[in-house]
Design an enzyme around this catalytic site. Sequence first.
Site: not given
Length: 448
Positions: A224-226, A348
């Site tokens: 999970v990478d916002s 990212g």
Amino acid sequence: MRLTISNESNNQILSVDISESMTLEDFQAYIQAEFDISPQDQSLKHNGKPLSGSDKSLEDLGLNNDDLVLLGKTSVGSTTASSGSSVTANSNNSNAVDFQIEAMRTQFLSNPQLNSQLRQSNPQLHSTLNNPSEFKNSVIGSLQQFQNGATPGSYNPQQQEQLSRLQDNPDDPESQSRILEMIRQERIDENMQLAYEIAPESFTSVNMLYINIKVNGVLVQAFVDSGAQSTIISPKLADKCGISRLIDRRFVGEARGVGSQKIEGKIHSVPIAIGDSDTHIPCSFIVIDTHVDLLFGLDMLRRHKCVLDLERDVLVVGGNIETKFLHESEIQANPFLPGVAGSSASAGGTGGTFGGQGIALGSNSAENNNVTSSIVPANSTPDTTKQKAPNAAANAAVKRQDTGNSSSKFSESDIKQLVSLGFSKQEAIFALEQSQGNVEVAASLLFQ
């Protein structure tokens, strides 16, 4: 009247406003309340003479406005009692220190992260963890060294000698620069020591956020990478989940983040289940050959109104689906562990950009008309794909000139269908050009 009382034992000075008619006995009681000294232990002097006569008023004793009264201790018994209290206090302090040291030792033993950090930063102290008495002696020894000035920010003899030489010639610019550098380094060391004391967890690695997801019925672990613009899947995992046949090769492009990687296409919609839930939600993927097999990005987090609840360590999807973030020991292949090589373009990153006169993933603004890209249509020839793209300004100018001609390529109903979704006519025509006239693909492009 106003009197000034000076405590000879600790040089404390107190100015008070009291009545001239106050008796000496009441005055001593007042002093006891202020200085915590009993009347029996008080030695009061005015102009060098002891004050006596508990029933006499202060005025009768010769005290006037703005006079000074000296307060001292004369009782031997009081001194003995005070010494006994001091010994008791020291004993209590010692017990408190022992308790804190033992609590710290227990915390190091029960917390693997702190244990690992101690092993790296202080191997000698780490070797005494299983022996309470040795650990206590080591900690007390370190505290004594700290109190004696042997702190990380203090100068060793060699540095002190160097500083002395530099100070002998303070006008030399090089000496001044070196002295400033030594002072700056000292402040950095002090800041680091402070961080060690108040936030030791900042020197340990933070577990990345992983969840269990079922893609087309296949259980996989998703990162999970916002901070990632798009949800990404690797070609290998897409093949494993049986969805590689859905890859749309018209969406070939380049993902740009810290580095860059090739986008091999896009999967427009696949049902996924979060955690142990049986509820399926649609998810689209950008296909990139990366070290992270599945990255759950901001596009799907926003689309399904997800909440990263770090206090409860859960991901909330749509307000009614919850799944726990995986513990580090549960992650099967963690590419973020030290020594694991991987690409910097996926996690990212800021998403990808499509080619030609194309648009950027995650945006439908007009400025995307100027983005240089490399979309390769399915019916393009190899020679066509090797041509250099014109610069952004030329692309924009050509597009403005050809908008009227381009609109004739597509039916008015297709253009109106896209305009009804909230986009301008120019954006609709531009998206149809990129999708070779496919309305559904054009709409997907506009909503990215």
